[in-house]
Motif scaffolding. Structure first.
Motif, mmCIF file in Angstrom:
data_model
loop_
_atom_site.group_PDB
_atom_site.id
_atom_site.type_symbol
_atom_site.label_atom_id
_atom_site.label_comp_id
_atom_site.label_asym_id
_atom_site.label_seq_id
_atom_site.Cartn_x
_atom_site.Cartn_y
_atom_site.Cartn_z
ATOM 1 N N TYR A 36 0.826 -1.221 0.000
ATOM 2 C CA TYR A 36 0.000 0.000 0.000
ATOM 3 C C TYR A 36 0.853 1.260 0.000
ATOM 4 C CZ TYR A 36 -3.484 3.403 1.582
ATOM 5 O OH TYR A 36 -4.290 4.501 1.704
ATOM 6 N N VAL A 72 8.008 -9.485 7.469
ATOM 7 C CA VAL A 72 6.720 -10.020 7.014
ATOM 8 C C VAL A 72 5.884 -8.895 6.442
ATOM 9 C CG1 VAL A 72 5.748 -9.807 9.353
ATOM 10 C CG2 VAL A 72 4.653 -11.331 7.698
ATOM 11 N N GLY A 76 1.440 -4.079 3.254
ATOM 12 C CA GLY A 76 2.339 -2.936 3.094
ATOM 13 C C GLY A 76 1.760 -1.631 3.605
ATOM 14 N N HIS A 77 0.719 -1.696 4.471
ATOM 15 C CA HIS A 77 0.171 -0.465 5.061
ATOM 16 C C HIS A 77 1.088 0.088 6.151
ATOM 17 C CE1 HIS A 77 -3.593 -1.389 3.073
ATOM 18 N NE2 HIS A 77 -4.094 -0.238 3.481
ATOM 19 N N THR A 91 2.469 -12.746 3.102
ATOM 20 C CA THR A 91 1.374 -13.608 3.580
ATOM 21 C C THR A 91 0.079 -13.423 2.792
ATOM 22 O OG1 THR A 91 0.711 -11.925 5.175
ATOM 23 C CG2 THR A 91 2.269 -13.603 5.960
ATOM 24 N N SER A 133 -9.829 1.986 7.905
ATOM 25 C CA SER A 133 -9.850 1.544 6.509
ATOM 26 C C SER A 133 -9.881 0.026 6.437
ATOM 27 C CB SER A 133 -8.604 2.052 5.778
ATOM 28 O OG SER A 133 -8.464 1.374 4.550
ATOM 29 N N GLY A 137 -4.549 -4.821 6.851
ATOM 30 C CA GLY A 137 -4.453 -6.237 7.201
ATOM 31 C C GLY A 137 -4.863 -6.486 8.649
ATOM 32 N N GLY A 146 -4.684 -1.976 17.584
ATOM 33 C CA GLY A 146 -5.870 -1.926 16.740
ATOM 34 C C GLY A 146 -6.967 -1.049 17.313
ATOM 35 N N LYS A 192 3.377 -6.654 18.371
ATOM 36 C CA LYS A 192 3.423 -6.680 16.902
ATOM 37 C C LYS A 192 4.393 -7.735 16.375
ATOM 38 C CE LYS A 192 2.135 -3.456 13.377
ATOM 39 N NZ LYS A 192 2.069 -2.084 12.957
ATOM 40 N N GLY A 196 7.411 -13.086 16.224
ATOM 41 C CA GLY A 196 7.377 -14.132 15.210
ATOM 42 C C GLY A 196 6.368 -13.783 14.140
ATOM 43 N N ASP A 311 -10.658 7.041 4.190
ATOM 44 C CA ASP A 311 -9.225 6.918 3.886
ATOM 45 C C ASP A 311 -9.055 6.543 2.414
ATOM 46 O OD1 ASP A 311 -8.419 7.410 6.464
ATOM 47 O OD2 ASP A 311 -8.213 5.308 7.011
ATOM 48 N N ASN A 446 11.152 -5.876 12.032
ATOM 49 C CA ASN A 446 9.744 -5.483 12.033
ATOM 50 C C ASN A 446 9.484 -4.174 12.758
ATOM 51 O OD1 ASN A 446 8.503 -7.436 10.475
ATOM 52 N ND2 ASN A 446 8.708 -8.918 12.110
#
Ligand code: FAD
Length: 456
Positions: A36, A72, A76-77, A91, A133, A137, A146, A192, A196, A311, A446
């Motif tokens: 994204y 991971v 891509g957000h 994924t 939005s 993911g 979240g 996050k 893993g 968004d 990450n």
């Protein structure tokens, strides 16, 4: 650490996994790594298009044996890491969504997006705790906490996770819930990608089929009045109402309603779970502030939840920065308007204040590593890294952070500032669990936490 030019042969890896294994130059490589945020595309040494937990485990074991770090990506957000020289596990193929209407749960694969969960839950009168939005993911959002339009009523998405399946740095697939691997269960919900690769997640759905809400767009000239009215009005709302206010510099996009195209506008977002009549009464003080450019608030099915924030659904190159605020006095609003108001000449496309509190502030049934629970507001700013003002975006993000610094209490994991957002005793506990499960820092790309741990 080996270098990209000395990448070991991937033949054995390709034979061991069902999904594609691609290196730079391979057909499909660019599409696989592009997400994204078009500004965040970097070059991993190899990307594995995982199709199952076994594929993920094979890829992690291969990376460890070959002294590579693992990143991971689902959509891509939220990519803040440098993927250079890593093994990237993509994924997006693991996008199963199963709703159990009797148990009021959803079980999803690592690549699922909120839109698929919303659509699968809606026929049963249920809704997930998605964010602004539905293109985001599920797993990246939820493991970062979240925070969405239902959070003041129900809490963070991470507070309602029932179980997870995760591949840890030793290449094992682990079941994680309050009884099994309880330390990981605490840490992954808020920690996050540091623990893993989550391959599956099961979480509660809420009995929400509709809401009264949407957004009111007001003209730039009313920005000061609207923000000052919002900062005193918002904290009076009950827990089943959510609101945010955003300063928007909208593009001249024909897809936007005509009165908004190419305009600076103030966007008051609102969601209420009570009746439309009750919602109208709650919203009336904001409707009275100024004549709107557009009033798009009304009765909606939950599946229309994207209409609240509006968004941009299409990928774009952007930089963002977040902060949590302990309070929002008049001086804080003035400071924010001074750098991002209509007269400030800021290049930022979106500067959003979100009301927190309600269930967000309450401890969940099973404690977790989510940060920001005690903040009063969240601030997120986004700048588009294209066009003539792109160069000013990083400075403007820093300038905004500096302007509100006196009221800043930290940052949310999903909307980070500089450094990492974990602090206090929870940070020590999280770091201990990260170092114990990932002593070599395999997942260090990450987020920043693992990079600072004493193990490396
Ligand atoms: C338009 C937009 C709206 C947003 N709205 C909200 C909002 O309302 N509320 C909110 O809380 N956040 C919001 N966010 C932030 C979003 O939750 C984070 O960016 C999140 O990381 C996105 O996850 P993803 O999987 O879509 O992104 P990706 O870029 O694919 O992943 C981002 C990161 O998530 C982690 N991750 C992803 N998959 C896994 C996995 N399988 N196992 C372990 N870790 C994993 C990794 O750390 C990874 O680097 C928004 C972001 C955007 C761009």
């Amino acid at each position: 650490m080996s270098t990209a030019s000395s990448l070991p042969d991937t033949t054995a890896l390709a034979a061991a996994v069902a999904g594609p294994v691609l290196v730079p130059g391979d057909p499909g490589f660019a599409e696989e790594v592009t997400g994204y945020n078009l500004a965040a595309v970097t070059a991993p040494a190899v990307v594995v298009g995982a199709t199952s937990a076994d594929d993920v485990a094979e890829a992690v074991r291969w990376a460890v044996v070959n002294d590579r770090k693992v990143a991971v990506q689902a959509t891509g957000h939220g990519l803040y890491a440098d993927l250079g020289d890593t093994v990237l596990i993509s994924t997006r193929r693991m996008d199963t969504v199963n709703v159990d209407p009797d148990a009021r749960t959803a079980r999803v694969g690592a690549g699922a997006r909120w839109r698929a969960v919303i659509d699968a839950a809606a026929p049963h009168g249920l809704a997930p705790l998605n964010g602004s939005s539905s293109t985001v993911g599920v797993v990246g959002y939820t493991t970062g906490g979240g925070l969405g339009p239902l959070s003041r009523r129900f809490g963070f998405a991470a507070d309602h996770v029932r179980r997870l399946e995760i591949v840890t740095a030793d290449g094992q697939v682990r079941e994680v819930d309050p009884e099994r691997n309880a330390d990981l269960f605490w840490a992954v919900r808020g920690g996050k990608g540091n623990l893993g690769i989550v391959t599956e997640m099961e979480f509660d759905l809420m009995p929400v089929a509709r809401f009264y809400g949407g957004g009111i767009f007001l003209p730039a000239a009313a920005a000061r009045e609207v923000l000052h009215a919002w900062r005193t009005w918002a904290p009076t709302l009950p827990d089943d109402a959510s609101t945010s206010v955003a300063l928007l510099q909208l593009p001249p996009d024909p897809a936007l309603p005509e009165p908004l195209r190419g305009r600076y506008a103030v966007h008051v977002r609102f969601t209420h779970l009570g009746t439309a009549a009750e919602g109208e009464v709650l919203l009336a003080p904001m409707r009275a502030v100024a004549e709107p450019l557009l009033d798009a608030v009304g009765e909606m099915p939950y599946a229309a939840i994207d209409a609240v924030h509006m968004d941009p659904p299409q990928p774009l190159p952007f930089a963002d920065r977040g902060a949590t605020l302990a309070s929002l006095p008049a001086e804080a609003v003035d400071a924010l308007l001074g750098v991002s108001g209509p007269e400030a000449g800021s290049p930022l496309a979106i500067v959003e204040l979100r009301l927190l509190g309600g269930a967000i502030a309450r401890a969940p049934q099973v404690p977790n590593a989510v940060v920001g629970r005690d903040a009063a507001f969240s601030l997120v700013a986004i700048g588009v890294l294209a066009g003539p003002s792109a160069g000013g975006v990083p400075g403007a993000l820093k300038g905004l952070a500096a302007a509100v610094e006196p009221w800043t209490s930290g940052a949310l994991v999903n909307f980070p500032a500089d450094g990492d957002p974990w602090n206090g005793p929870d940070r020590e506990r999280l770091e201990e669990i990260v170092v114990r499960h990932d002593p070599a820092g395999t997942f260090a790309t990450n987020l920043a936490l693992a990079r600072r741990s004493p193990a490396r």
